[in-house]
Write a protein that holds these residues in place. Structure first.
Motif, PDB file in Angstrom:
ATOM      1  N   LEU A   1      -9.726   9.971  -0.939  1.00  0.00           N
ATOM      2  CA  LEU A   1      -8.675   9.025  -0.554  1.00  0.00           C
ATOM      3  C   LEU A   1      -8.162   9.299   0.857  1.00  0.00           C
ATOM      4  N   ALA A   2      -8.277  10.544   1.289  1.00  0.00           N
ATOM      5  CA  ALA A   2      -7.830  10.879   2.641  1.00  0.00           C
ATOM      6  C   ALA A   2      -8.724  10.209   3.677  1.00  0.00           C
TER       7      ALA A   2
ATOM      8  N   VAL B   1       0.251   2.911  -4.549  1.00  0.00           N
ATOM      9  CA  VAL B   1      -0.650   2.011  -5.259  1.00  0.00           C
ATOM     10  C   VAL B   1      -0.365   0.570  -4.868  1.00  0.00           C
ATOM     11  N   ALA B   2      -1.431  -0.195  -4.669  1.00  0.00           N
ATOM     12  CA  ALA B   2      -1.291  -1.621  -4.402  1.00  0.00           C
ATOM     13  C   ALA B   2      -2.274  -2.381  -5.278  1.00  0.00           C
ATOM     14  N   LYS B   3      -1.776  -3.400  -5.944  1.00  0.00           N
ATOM     15  CA  LYS B   3      -2.677  -4.223  -6.761  1.00  0.00           C
ATOM     16  C   LYS B   3      -3.309  -5.279  -5.866  1.00  0.00           C
TER      17      LYS B   3
ATOM     18  N   LYS C   1      -6.635  -1.582  -8.518  1.00  0.00           N
ATOM     19  CA  LYS C   1      -5.494  -0.755  -8.108  1.00  0.00           C
ATOM     20  C   LYS C   1      -5.967   0.146  -6.978  1.00  0.00           C
ATOM     21  N   VAL C   2      -5.542  -0.222  -5.780  1.00  0.00           N
ATOM     22  CA  VAL C   2      -5.984   0.516  -4.600  1.00  0.00           C
ATOM     23  C   VAL C   2      -5.028   1.668  -4.328  1.00  0.00           C
ATOM     24  N   TYR C   3      -5.567   2.864  -4.284  1.00  0.00           N
ATOM     25  CA  TYR C   3      -4.762   4.071  -4.082  1.00  0.00           C
ATOM     26  C   TYR C   3      -4.852   4.533  -2.640  1.00  0.00           C
ATOM     27  N   THR C   4      -3.688   4.839  -2.088  1.00  0.00           N
ATOM     28  CA  THR C   4      -3.621   5.349  -0.715  1.00  0.00           C
ATOM     29  C   THR C   4      -2.899   6.688  -0.712  1.00  0.00           C
ATOM     30  N   LEU C   5      -3.484   7.651  -0.076  1.00  0.00           N
ATOM     31  CA  LEU C   5      -2.840   8.968   0.033  1.00  0.00           C
ATOM     32  C   LEU C   5      -1.575   8.850   0.873  1.00  0.00           C
TER      33      LEU C   5
END
Lengths: 116, 116
Positions: B21-22, B63-65, B75-79
């Motif tokens: 994710l980084a 998190v962004a849907k 569900k997009v995960y961002t560090l």
DNA sequence: CTCAACTACTTAGTGTTGCTGACTACCACT
DNA sequence: AGTGGTAGTCAGCAACACTAAGTAGTTGAG
């Protein structure tokens, strides 16, 4: 050292102990001390003893009771053939994992080098 | 790959995913695929999703849907900052462990080089 | 002699983690 | 309507390291 280390030791501590035994036989108290010497300062004895029981039950080590001058008899653990195989498997697994993780580590610090 | 890998992944898989994710944000299905690409061929989706829930609850990722053309929303995960710190801590722990294990590995193959 | 301290090992219970396997749901193509 | 790929969820399990307490021998101080 914290929770991360605790979790990371799962699966590796066993290999570490087997590796120590591969160098030379040892008993629990001694192994704990050696781990401390090697920087694993907060590994508790209970953990090591429990691990030794496990690897004994799996037949990875041979055990000999040796009287001690300073306390109860020592249980000296010696890596046997099966344990040796298991340790080799451990090294393979470790190398596999370590290589991939190092690649990730490297990649983050050098994102320009796109390999794939 | 076997039980050893399963145990060894405990504690490291989390760091691996954070490291992925980084590099850039991603969603679960994608992360699973990327892990497969990188050689972790038998990590199952369920494991990854569970891990993502955990790191989300700990506030290590945002998190962004995002709607998908081909299925349920992603569900997009961002560090985030906290996740970044946690990842740095992970690298420190990893390096510490890896150094000691490599020393053991080296020692077994070169027992004559007594360091202490 | 008693008590503390060190050596050496044991054991019961806890929390975290990854895996298994099944399930929901959405879309495209046949 | 049905299959297959995409995307995520959930209940239950096994393994492992940790916590914390206990047993048992020896040595040395009081």
């Amino acid at each position: 050292m914290g929770k991360q280390m605790t979790e990371m030791l799962k699966g590796t501590l066993e290999g570490i102990v087997l590796a120590i035994l591969a160098v030379q036989p040892a008993y629990g108290y001694e192994i704990t001390a050696r781990l401390r010497d090697q920087g694993f300062s907060d590994i508790v004895e209970g953990t090591v003893y429990a691990l030794l029981v496990r690897i004994e039950q799996r037949g990875l080590v041979d055990v000999a009771k040796v009287p001690s001058e300073k306390g109860p008899p020592r249980k000296v653990y010696t890596l046997n053939a099966l344990g040796g195989e298991y340790l080799e498997e451990f090294w393979r697994t470790w190398t596999f994992l370590a290589e991939r993780i190092e690649k990730l580590h490297h990649h983050i610090e050098n994102p320009q080098e796109e390999g794939t």
